[in-house]
Design an enzyme around this catalytic site. Structure first.
Site, PDB file in Angstrom:
ATOM      1  N   SER A 291      -7.463  -2.638   6.575  1.00 51.60           N
ATOM      2  CA  SER A 291      -8.534  -1.359   5.971  1.00 51.60           C
ATOM      3  C   SER A 291      -9.377  -1.456   5.419  1.00 51.60           C
ATOM      4  CB  SER A 291      -7.994   0.211   6.748  1.00 51.60           C
ATOM      5  OG  SER A 291      -7.444  -0.060   8.245  1.00 51.60           O
TER       6      SER A 291
ATOM      7  N   GLU B  46       0.614  -1.243   0.050  1.00 56.95           N
ATOM      8  CA  GLU B  46      -0.311  -0.027  -0.293  1.00 56.95           C
ATOM      9  C   GLU B  46       1.162   1.331   0.292  1.00 56.95           C
ATOM     10  OE1 GLU B  46      -2.014   0.644   3.801  1.00 56.95           O
ATOM     11  OE2 GLU B  46      -1.749  -1.451   4.215  1.00 56.95           O
TER      12      GLU B  46
ATOM     13  N   ASN C   1       5.405  -1.300  12.434  1.00 61.28           N
ATOM     14  CA  ASN C   1       4.220  -2.235  11.282  1.00 61.28           C
ATOM     15  C   ASN C   1       4.836  -2.598  10.111  1.00 61.28           C
ATOM     16  OD1 ASN C   1       1.571  -3.046  10.546  1.00 61.28           O
ATOM     17  ND2 ASN C   1       0.788  -0.799   9.957  1.00 61.28           N
TER      18      ASN C   1
ATOM     19  N   HIS D 202      -2.510  -9.706  12.225  1.00 59.85           N
ATOM     20  CA  HIS D 202      -1.701  -8.812  11.628  1.00 59.85           C
ATOM     21  C   HIS D 202      -1.528  -8.098  12.686  1.00 59.85           C
ATOM     22  CE1 HIS D 202      -1.788  -5.271   9.304  1.00 59.85           C
ATOM     23  NE2 HIS D 202      -3.128  -4.669   9.769  1.00 59.85           N
TER      24      HIS D 202
ATOM     25  N   CYS E 128      -3.611  -3.442   4.438  1.00 59.81           N
ATOM     26  CA  CYS E 128      -3.078  -4.766   4.938  1.00 59.81           C
ATOM     27  C   CYS E 128      -2.563  -6.186   4.350  1.00 59.81           C
ATOM     28  CB  CYS E 128      -2.447  -4.624   6.319  1.00 59.81           C
ATOM     29  SG  CYS E 128      -1.819  -2.989   6.919  1.00 59.81           S
TER      30      CYS E 128
END
Length: 445
Positions: free
Chosen positions: A364, A83, A328, A244, A120
């Protein structure tokens, strides 16, 4: 039926380190425990000025191919999940293939290439695509190279800034895998949500509280969907449960809800009944609000039990050790969690062959996926070959002023020329711009 799954994995960690309690917290005038205890983070990996999603992905893929003795002809597809892409047309997979072709005699001209986007979760979706491609009979005996690569950066002083991270995970998806076999069953939870997005912008817009709620809601739906088509999951049947991991603090909440759900109507609930009562059943309450209040009260009590805490320490905590040091990685996050769990097992002489992993992926926007994986006989050799510990140890420790400069160097809205803080060695690096504004790369010995 021949097993299909992940045959090998390799991680590439950004070459820079931001110490959260020691460097970031003092500069922000905040308590270090906000990061170590609240978020569950100790450091973030960060890309040097010559690193980006292409170099990190290509470096991870190169290490994997070298370790497995692979040539381009062995790869039938290259899928990149990210992303952090910088082009709306040309996929990152073509850049990475071009990098690898600089050092291999062959080429990837007959490999299918693509780029996946769903926040993600697209790393897991890309693994699924590779699995389906092999199962369909279209692979011609070749393997798929799946790469999850991201620079998870936030605007300066954004609440999410402390959760930043950068790195890549390369995975080889094949028949007769050496690491894990993927289950055929999957459970999904998906809805049109606005919790995290990047509408034509580099840095995300985030509703942190809403994102937490959506994460948990979609995970619950995915778990229910998986159980509807596979079988109920008993907490004690799982060797590890990689989630995650945007930050470990969020996983603490997800794990507790998963444990409550999967222990319902089991011997665990029976054993805990005398200590905290049985789980509330909605039919026993006059309205939904009273039921939800009772569920929250039970969940809080469950979290304090030795039964839950010992399960969490054994099954979930080991999945977080790498994430605590790198932050992350967006699309790579759940795959880092898997690697962390397997590394923990190897370091502690745990016999995992034939054991089951539960995997909870999330993206998301929003979608969650739950599936299980079965650890294969060759897992120890594969995990033993990882170099992530050496990479973590060799990172350059940033001062706060250096962090500010490096952050600016990766801000697409700023024109900055920042000198590298490290010297690249045996890796791909960004090497400037081409005639059409494309990014160019070279391999540095």
């Amino acid at each position: 039926m021949t097993a299909v799954g992940i045959d090998a994995v390799e991680l590439w960690v950004g070459n820079l380190k931001l110490d959260l309690p020691g460097t970031f917290a003092p500069a922000q005038g905040e308590d270090p425990e906000k990061y170590t205890k609240g978020l569950g983070l100790y450091a973030s990996s960060f890309p040097d000025s010559y690193e980006d999603i292409v170099t990190m992905g290509a470096n991870a893929a190169h290490r994997l191919m070298e370790r497995k003795g692979l040539q381009p002809d062995d790869i039938g597809r290259i899928d990149v999940a990210t992303e952090s892409a910088f082009d709306h047309s040309k996929p990152v997979s073509t850049y990475i293939a071009g990098c690898l072709e600089q050092i291999y005699d062959g080429d990837f001209h007959h490999a299918n290439k693509g780029e996946r986007k769903f926040a993600c979760i697209s790393g897991t979706q890309s693994v699924n695509d590779a699995y389906n491609w092999i199962r369909s009979g279209r692979s011609r005996g070749r393997s798929a190279l799946v790469i999850a690569t991201d620079t998870a950066l936030y605007a300066r002083d954004d609440p999410g800034e402390a959760t930043q991270g950068a790195g890549a995970v390369a995975m080889l998806v094949s028949e007769d895998p050496s690491l894990v076999e993927l289950s055929q069953e999957q459970g999904f939870g998906s809805a049109d949500e606005t919790d995290f997005l990047k509408p034509q912008q580099q840095f995300p817009s985030v509703d942190g509280k809403r994102s937490m709620q959506v994460y948990l809601a979609r995970m619950r739906e995915a778990l229910e969907d998986f159980e509807a088509i596979a079988q109920d999951i008993h907490p004690d049947d799982l060797a590890y449960l990689p989630f995650h991991t945007p930050f470990p603090g969020m996983v603490r909440k997800a794990a507790l809800l998963a444990y409550r759900h999967t222990s319902r109507d089991t011997d665990i609930e029976d054993r805990l009944a005398e200590e905290i009562g049985r789980q509330p059943r909605e039919a026993a309450f006059e309205d939904r609000e009273a039921y939800e209040d009772a569920v929250r009260e039970y969940t809080d009590a469950l979290a304090e039990t030795e039964t839950y805490q010992s399960w969490y320490e054994a099954v979930v905590e080991p999945t977080l050790t790498i994430s605590r040091e790198v932050g992350n990685w967006y699309t790579g996050s759940v795959h880092v969690a898997r690697a962390s769990a397997l590394r923990h097992a190897l370091q502690n002489d745990v016999d995992l062959e034939g054991s089951t992993l539960g995997v909870g992926s999330y993206g998301s926007g929003a979608q969650a996926e739950v599936h299980v994986e079965y650890v294969q006989p060759g897992w120890e050799e594969e995990i033993g070959a990882l170099t992530v510990d050496d990479q973590l140890e060799s990172r350059y420790d940033l001062t706060f002023e250096e962090y500010e400069r490096i952050h600016d160097s990766h801000n697409h809205d700023l024109e900055t020329d920042v000198e590298a803080l490290t010297t690249p060695e045996s890796e791909f690096v960004f090497d400037g711009w081409g005639r059409m504004g494309e990014r160019q790369y070279e391999y540095v010995e």
